[in-house]
Each structure stands twice: as C-alpha cells, then as structure tokens.
Design a protein around this motif. Sequence first.
Motif, PDB file in Angstrom:
ATOM      1  N   VAL A 151      10.833  -0.615   3.861  1.00 25.19           N
ATOM      2  CA  VAL A 151      10.081  -1.812   3.498  1.00 25.19           C
ATOM      3  C   VAL A 151      11.010  -2.869   2.928  1.00 25.19           C
ATOM      4  O   VAL A 151      10.926  -4.059   3.280  1.00 25.19           O
ATOM      5  CB  VAL A 151       8.963  -1.465   2.500  1.00 25.19           C
ATOM      6  N   ASP A 152      11.916  -2.475   2.062  1.00 28.60           N
ATOM      7  CA  ASP A 152      12.834  -3.420   1.447  1.00 28.60           C
ATOM      8  C   ASP A 152      13.705  -4.105   2.492  1.00 28.60           C
ATOM      9  O   ASP A 152      13.966  -5.311   2.412  1.00 28.60           O
ATOM     10  CB  ASP A 152      13.703  -2.700   0.418  1.00 28.60           C
ATOM     11  N   GLU A 153      14.151  -3.350   3.489  1.00 27.35           N
ATOM     12  CA  GLU A 153      15.000  -3.915   4.545  1.00 27.35           C
ATOM     13  C   GLU A 153      14.219  -4.834   5.476  1.00 27.35           C
ATOM     14  O   GLU A 153      14.776  -5.776   6.043  1.00 27.35           O
ATOM     15  CB  GLU A 153      15.622  -2.794   5.374  1.00 27.35           C
ATOM     16  N   ASP A 167       8.023   7.403  -1.493  1.00 30.45           N
ATOM     17  CA  ASP A 167       9.032   8.075  -0.681  1.00 30.45           C
ATOM     18  C   ASP A 167      10.241   7.159  -0.561  1.00 30.45           C
ATOM     19  O   ASP A 167      10.088   5.988  -0.179  1.00 30.45           O
ATOM     20  CB  ASP A 167       8.474   8.411   0.706  1.00 30.45           C
ATOM     21  N   PRO A 168      11.437   7.636  -0.868  1.00 28.25           N
ATOM     22  CA  PRO A 168      12.629   6.776  -0.828  1.00 28.25           C
ATOM     23  C   PRO A 168      12.877   6.157   0.544  1.00 28.25           C
ATOM     24  O   PRO A 168      13.308   4.999   0.633  1.00 28.25           O
ATOM     25  CB  PRO A 168      13.765   7.727  -1.228  1.00 28.25           C
ATOM     26  N   ALA A 223       0.789  -1.234   0.000  1.00 26.98           N
ATOM     27  CA  ALA A 223       0.000   0.000   0.000  1.00 26.98           C
ATOM     28  C   ALA A 223       0.818   1.280   0.000  1.00 26.98           C
ATOM     29  O   ALA A 223       0.258   2.355  -0.215  1.00 26.98           O
ATOM     30  CB  ALA A 223      -0.943   0.004   1.219  1.00 26.98           C
ATOM     31  N   TYR A 224       2.143   1.220   0.218  1.00 23.54           N
ATOM     32  CA  TYR A 224       2.932   2.446   0.309  1.00 23.54           C
ATOM     33  C   TYR A 224       4.160   2.460  -0.600  1.00 23.54           C
ATOM     34  O   TYR A 224       4.952   3.389  -0.529  1.00 23.54           O
ATOM     35  CB  TYR A 224       3.350   2.701   1.762  1.00 23.54           C
ATOM     36  N   ILE A 225       4.314   1.440  -1.437  1.00 21.81           N
ATOM     37  CA  ILE A 225       5.407   1.432  -2.406  1.00 21.81           C
ATOM     38  C   ILE A 225       4.829   1.808  -3.767  1.00 21.81           C
ATOM     39  O   ILE A 225       3.900   1.167  -4.263  1.00 21.81           O
ATOM     40  CB  ILE A 225       6.089   0.057  -2.472  1.00 21.81           C
ATOM     41  N   LYS A 226       5.382   2.839  -4.374  1.00 19.70           N
ATOM     42  CA  LYS A 226       4.828   3.350  -5.632  1.00 19.70           C
ATOM     43  C   LYS A 226       4.856   2.268  -6.711  1.00 19.70           C
ATOM     44  O   LYS A 226       5.859   1.591  -6.907  1.00 19.70           O
ATOM     45  CB  LYS A 226       5.601   4.576  -6.108  1.00 19.70           C
ATOM     46  N   GLY A 227       3.729   2.126  -7.397  1.00 17.22           N
ATOM     47  CA  GLY A 227       3.602   1.143  -8.456  1.00 17.22           C
ATOM     48  C   GLY A 227       2.945  -0.142  -8.015  1.00 17.22           C
ATOM     49  O   GLY A 227       2.396  -0.870  -8.850  1.00 17.22           O
TER      50      GLY A 227
END
Length: 541
Positions: free
Chosen positions: A476-478, A469-470, A455-459
């Motif tokens: 999230v990735d970590e 947002d970077p 829900a918060y990662i673009k795309g």
Amino acid sequence: MKRRDFLGGALKGATALSLGASVLPLLKSMPAQAATSDTAVVVFGGTVNSLDIHRSGTNRDSYQVAINCYDRLVTFGTKTLDDGSLSYDYDNVEPELAESWEISEDGTVMTFTLREGATFWDGKPVTAHDVKWSFDRAVSLGGFPTVQMKAGRFTSPEQFEAVDDRTFRITLPFPSKLSLPDLATPIPIVINATVAKEEATDDDPWATDYLHRNPAGSGAFKVNRWDPGQQLVYERNEDWASGPKPGFQRVIVREIPAQSTRRALIERGNVGISQNIPNKDAKELAEKSGVKVVSTPIENCIYSLCTNLNFEPFQDKRVRQAVAWAIPYQAIFEQAAYSQGVPMWGGIAGVDSIAWPQPSPYDYNLEKAKELLSQTDYKDGFDVPLSFSLSHADWAEPAALLIQQGLGKIGIRTTIEKIPGANWRTIALVEKKLPLHMENFGGWLNTPDYYFFWAYIKGNLFNSYNYGDPEMAKLVDETLDMPMDDPRYAPNVTRMIEMAFEDIPRIPLWQPTLNVAMSPDIQGYEYWFHRQMDVRPLKPA
C-alpha cells in the motif's frame, strides 16, 4: 392537490388517515413555503449533528453542509450512466472556486488561481488567505478530516502559501495521483477566515464552537435554519460565483427516522426526494407509477462481515476462511439486499483483474467450512457476539440472522448484538473491539489501493478488525501515490487482492447501491461517492 402540498389536501379525510397520526406533527410543522415551486423538500433517516465538517464527532449525515454551503478549489465533473442517471465523474476534475491551476513538471507544486468575483455570504471577497487558513485548519484539527487530507499528501500548514489574494500554492513532499482528486472531496472547504478568526479564542483557535452552528462559506446555499434532530433549511446564495445558479430558492431537509413515514410521504408526492431508501422500498417503489427511483452501485464500497483478529479464534486464518465458506450469500443477497447491488462472492480462484470491488472466491460450502475448522484448535466451535449498527438494520439485521444460521451449522454459536448508531463509530471503528460485526466502507477516492489503505492497514479508521500484515503495508505504501499506468501498479494491486482473499479478515457480501426515490416534479439528481444529497443541481422538472 399539489404534489408537495403539506398544508392542504394532505391533512384532509382519507389522505391524512392513510398517512397515519405519526405524520401529522410533521405536516403541521412544515413551513408554508414547502408548497411553492421555489422549494424542494428532501427527507432522510439520519441526523445532522454539526454544521462543521472539520469538528471532532461530526457524523456522515452532516457532510452535506460542506457540500452545499462551502466551495472547494475543484470539483468532479458529471457523467451519464447506462441507466440514464447522472453520476459524478472521478476521472474529470473541474474548476470550482479555482478557475484554473498548474502543476509543476515534477508534480510537487500545485498553483491555483481563484475565480475573480467570488465572495462569501457577507460580501467579502474570497482570497487565497482564506484558503490558506482553511487548509491549515483541516490538517491541524485531527480526526477524520486530517487523515483525509493526508491521503492527498496534505499534512502540514507549511505546505500552503497565499502568494497573493488570488494565487494559492501547495507544495507536496512527492507527487501523488491522489492529490488533485482529494481536493474535490467534502473536506477541503474554504471558510471565511475573517469571520472565523473573530470568533476564535485562545482555547478554541479554529473557532470550532462557532462554526459548529454557524457556517461561514461562499457556497451555493446558506443555512437559513437548523433545528437539530428535525430539519435543515437551505436558502439559495444569489451571488454564488462558482457554478450555475441552483434551481430551487429553498431546500428543506427533514430528518424522519421512520422509513414507513418517509415512504408514505414520497408515495403520495408530499416530498420531492427521499434519500438513501432501503433496498426493499427501492425495489417496490420502482414498480409504481408517480415515483422515480435511482439505484446507483456505490463505487469502492462493499458490505462485509468482519472478523476481529484481537479475538483469539480469528487469529487463525483457517477459522476466518471457514467462516467465509459458511455464509449463505445468495439467501442474504435476496433477503437483505432484495437483489439490489452487485454480488461479491463466487468469483474465480485466482485474481486476473485489478477491478475493485470484485467477487471473492468464497461461496456457501459447509463441507469446506467444516473441513477447515476441523484443522484448528476450534473444531468443536466457539461462542462469539455478532454485532451490527441499528442505523444499518434494514440490511444488517436480516443478514446477521442468516449468518447466525450458517455459522451455527459448523458449530460457531453467535449472539446478535444491536448497537445504537450514535455509538457505532466509536465502538466499531475507533475502539475496534467488536469480535464479529457487519460493516460497510466505501473509499472516496476511487482506486483499489486507496480502499486498501483505509481498510487493511492496522490502525486506520475502517480497519475495524485489527488486521495487520507487513507485506500488505509495504504494498500500500509503495502504491498509494503511484500513477495507475506505472508498470508496477497492476502487479501490486493484484497481490493486495490476493492477500485480502487469502487472509479474509473482511468477508465481502455485496456491493450496495445508493437508492434515491423522487417525485417526477424534480430533476437534476446526481450520485456522489460521499452518499450525501447535493442539492445544488436540483431543479423543477
């Protein structure tokens, strides 16, 4: 009169009149077996548009076929909730088609031993080669199924190996806490590869045209009949090896768009279960005798108002915050949710817990809303369409009307747009072009970071508002694969929640409940995160 006697007393005298003329074609078309103790009748307001969960365009209502007709390697256990109802248990992964499994010490190799004696409906033994073909298909066809497999770090056919007929191996690029539970979602079904390959063509190597209408599984039920737009008839697989024998020989799932009709049928005892009923009906039916209502908070799910950052005014987070302060949350909860669910507003100013969902710090405060808006280039307000899906009209329409009133008081003028449910997924989630809209998302894997991934990662599909947002992406990735007892996990999730509330692209309203009404003649209902009816454990009371 028997409680589910469609063809007898239900058509006579005052009973038929009270149900209304619109119900009579339904009653006349019901199979005679619907009146027997071997048959359960389930009604719901959606529609099944495919029998193949991997097919592009298959809708959420169709996922029930994957659950009831196909096996997965593993499943989730069952737990009893405080109200005495049953729910799946995310923390307890149990065998289904795989009787056992081992995970290597470094967490990157998963080896499954298939259950001896498991067969497909045509009598062919289920082998690791079928599992391999099915998993290859899930990661190759694209769309939602492929993305869901990716959540467990299953991305390439090269990861899957049929070691021998009963041994299936998965090699992961790195260990992930989501890998094993992802195998218990509806997506990684095991298909009869021999049947599918016979129906495949050069243009359709994965037999999507065939499996769209012809399931080929080893699950607890077969599809006896599918009349699109009307009904789905399940017939028990007497040779099911991966679980206890279902309690009903036949389950008829009827599509009835009119909720008033569904309510009449369950009130009169003419059907066994009404799935996913509106909050108003849940509240009222729970007070009636002869009907049992189970309302379960949907884990990892929030009904929300979404502000699309592609719409210029919403690119200023102060505007988004002003919107969040202008929403009459309590009135919405009472009038749209009928006080069913968990409020998601009025929380503390900071974040002191990684529980998710949790209430945002926003509440109804027009002075704060006006003050924030006055600091922007939009102090005089602006015009914006407010959209919702007609499939969600029972809660979204009253909520939208109250939001319209609240925003109007700070100068934001909205025009309400009602979008057909059949078009919603494409317009809202794929094209992501609705400036202001009502939406709900519930993550299948019950961790906060999994919710934020979608829900918060673009795309990503459920980021329907183009937020990016970077820092959020890095967090999230970590965190997505990180064990929850890792010392970094809680601080990372805390920061995600802080950013979600500060940037507020998705404004939480309430955590909904899944409401199911049933006859006292049926027991065994169990809540599942996918919100579809698992008919396998149902049985006569």
